[in-house]
Design a protein around this motif. Structure first.
Motif, PDB file in Angstrom:
ATOM      1  N   LEU A   8      10.524 -18.590 -24.261  1.00 59.87           N
ATOM      2  CA  LEU A   8      10.916 -19.684 -25.130  1.00 59.87           C
ATOM      3  C   LEU A   8      10.074 -20.929 -24.918  1.00 59.87           C
ATOM      4  O   LEU A   8       9.649 -21.237 -23.802  1.00 59.87           O
ATOM      5  N   ALA A   9       9.857 -21.644 -25.997  1.00 57.05           N
ATOM      6  CA  ALA A   9       9.246 -22.969 -25.961  1.00 57.05           C
ATOM      7  C   ALA A   9      10.047 -23.844 -26.914  1.00 57.05           C
ATOM      8  O   ALA A   9      10.280 -23.478 -28.073  1.00 57.05           O
ATOM      9  N   VAL A  10      10.504 -24.989 -26.416  1.00 57.92           N
ATOM     10  CA  VAL A  10      11.281 -25.919 -27.223  1.00 57.92           C
ATOM     11  C   VAL A  10      10.425 -27.133 -27.537  1.00 57.92           C
ATOM     12  O   VAL A  10       9.905 -27.786 -26.635  1.00 57.92           O
ATOM     13  N   VAL A  11      10.271 -27.415 -28.820  1.00 55.38           N
ATOM     14  CA  VAL A  11       9.593 -28.634 -29.257  1.00 55.38           C
ATOM     15  C   VAL A  11      10.674 -29.665 -29.537  1.00 55.38           C
ATOM     16  O   VAL A  11      11.554 -29.446 -30.379  1.00 55.38           O
ATOM     17  N   ALA A  12      10.630 -30.781 -28.809  1.00 53.97           N
ATOM     18  CA  ALA A  12      11.639 -31.826 -28.958  1.00 53.97           C
ATOM     19  C   ALA A  12      11.038 -33.016 -29.686  1.00 53.97           C
ATOM     20  O   ALA A  12       9.922 -33.440 -29.392  1.00 53.97           O
ATOM     21  N   VAL A  13      11.796 -33.535 -30.635  1.00 55.67           N
ATOM     22  CA  VAL A  13      11.368 -34.700 -31.415  1.00 55.67           C
ATOM     23  C   VAL A  13      12.443 -35.777 -31.308  1.00 55.67           C
ATOM     24  O   VAL A  13      13.630 -35.505 -31.537  1.00 55.67           O
ATOM     25  N   MET A  14      12.026 -36.984 -30.960  1.00 52.27           N
ATOM     26  CA  MET A  14      12.936 -38.115 -30.864  1.00 52.27           C
ATOM     27  C   MET A  14      12.985 -38.871 -32.197  1.00 52.27           C
ATOM     28  O   MET A  14      11.979 -38.994 -32.904  1.00 52.27           O
ATOM     29  N   PHE A  15      14.162 -39.401 -32.511  1.00 57.15           N
ATOM     30  CA  PHE A  15      14.368 -40.190 -33.718  1.00 57.15           C
ATOM     31  C   PHE A  15      14.754 -41.613 -33.349  1.00 57.15           C
ATOM     32  O   PHE A  15      15.512 -41.833 -32.404  1.00 57.15           O
ATOM     33  N   TRP A  67       8.857 -26.837 -22.282  1.00 55.73           N
ATOM     34  CA  TRP A  67       9.263 -27.969 -23.114  1.00 55.73           C
ATOM     35  C   TRP A  67       8.041 -28.748 -23.566  1.00 55.73           C
ATOM     36  O   TRP A  67       7.178 -29.099 -22.755  1.00 55.73           O
ATOM     37  N   LEU A  68       7.976 -29.003 -24.872  1.00 53.15           N
ATOM     38  CA  LEU A  68       6.948 -29.842 -25.474  1.00 53.15           C
ATOM     39  C   LEU A  68       7.672 -30.990 -26.165  1.00 53.15           C
ATOM     40  O   LEU A  68       8.267 -30.802 -27.235  1.00 53.15           O
ATOM     41  N   VAL A  69       7.669 -32.142 -25.538  1.00 56.24           N
ATOM     42  CA  VAL A  69       8.378 -33.308 -26.065  1.00 56.24           C
ATOM     43  C   VAL A  69       7.377 -34.207 -26.769  1.00 56.24           C
ATOM     44  O   VAL A  69       6.441 -34.721 -26.147  1.00 56.24           O
ATOM     45  N   MET A  70       7.541 -34.387 -28.062  1.00 52.42           N
ATOM     46  CA  MET A  70       6.616 -35.200 -28.834  1.00 52.42           C
ATOM     47  C   MET A  70       6.567 -36.632 -28.293  1.00 52.42           C
ATOM     48  O   MET A  70       7.600 -37.243 -28.020  1.00 52.42           O
ATOM     49  N   ARG A  71       5.358 -37.146 -28.131  1.00 52.90           N
ATOM     50  CA  ARG A  71       5.183 -38.503 -27.640  1.00 52.90           C
ATOM     51  C   ARG A  71       5.538 -39.543 -28.695  1.00 52.90           C
ATOM     52  O   ARG A  71       5.903 -40.673 -28.372  1.00 52.90           O
TER      53      ARG A  71
END
Length: 245
Positions: A139-146, A206-210
């Motif tokens: 698994l790889a989770v791409v996280a995007v903050m709002f 985990w790939l957390v968008m900057r």
């Protein structure tokens, strides 16, 4: 838990509770809250004993010159459900990207309010998790903050299709424009972590968008009202993990 079993866990994790024998109850409040997860079920011991758990506070990342994520956005069949834990959209390989010479395909995405991960101590009002898997079940989770700002058309489409009843699954008649849920600049922070819900399985990339995207204050209010409670797991210790950007 072996990586090949993670996809099955993720796909069933937030599914409506339709089994004749109910699964172990967990929640974000009371006796089923995150501090008790590891004691609710023997197979959830990673929730209290794991050393590479998520979410985390992303601080002092190492400069690894990671390239921006090249993600291909598609539009296929989708359904939506509010299962009491989150608002989730189940998809059919709606996007894909290459990571470590492996192709990862989107399986589902869901939302947490407030955010679970933090960036330099900052909490965001909403965080989206795009859960991907490769052919080996990793698994790889791409996280995007709002952040609060301009109205987000994809969020509007999601909220307009949200079923009125808990656990009702509603088919989406029109595909969502997923591009509105991703920032234009797709550079990210990378770390090794876990699922943020039971069984808290590790081995998740985990790939957390900057960079973040926006939603309007009214959209955020609708999300909060739909969930009726915060659904963010508390921060977990790093235990020496390195965060790369």
């Amino acid at each position: 838990m072996k990586a090949k079993n993670l996809v099955a866990v993720v796909l069933s994790l937030f599914a409506p509770f339709t089994l004749a024998k109910p699964s172990t109850h967990w929640s974000y409040e009371g006796q089923g809250s995150p501090e008790h997860w590891g004691d609710l079920n023997a197979s959830w011991e990673m929730c209290k004993n794991g050393q590479f758990q998520s979410p985390i506070d992303i601080r002092q990342p190492v400069n690894g010159n990671l390239p921006a994520l090249e993600i291909n956005l598609h539009t296929k069949s989708q359904s939506i459900v509010n299962n009491g834990h989150t608002v989730q959209i189940v998809v059919d390989d709606d996007d894909d990207f290459m990571l470590d010479n492996q192709a990862y395909h989107l399986k589902q995405f869901h939302f947490h309010t407030p955010s679970e991960n933090r960036i330099e101590g900052q909490t965001f009002p909403l965080e989206a998790h795009f859960v991907h898997a490769n052919q080996n079940g990793e698994l790889a989770v791409v996280a995007v903050m709002f952040t609060e700002g301009a109205e987000n058309p994809a969020i509007t489409a999601i909220l307009n299709n949200l079923p009125a009843k808990l656990n009702d699954v509603k088919a989406l008649q029109k595909p969502l424009n997923l591009s509105a849920l991703f920032p234009a600049d797709k550079h990210y922070y990378r770390y090794s972590g876990s699922l943020t819900t039971p069984p808290c399985s590790e081995g998740v990339t985990w790939l957390v968008m900057r960079n973040n995207v926006t939603l309007s204050p009214s959209q955020l209010s609708m999300f909060v009202n739909a969930l009726k409670h915060a659904n963010n797991r508390p921060l977990q210790p790093l235990h020496g993990r390195i965060i790369v950007e």
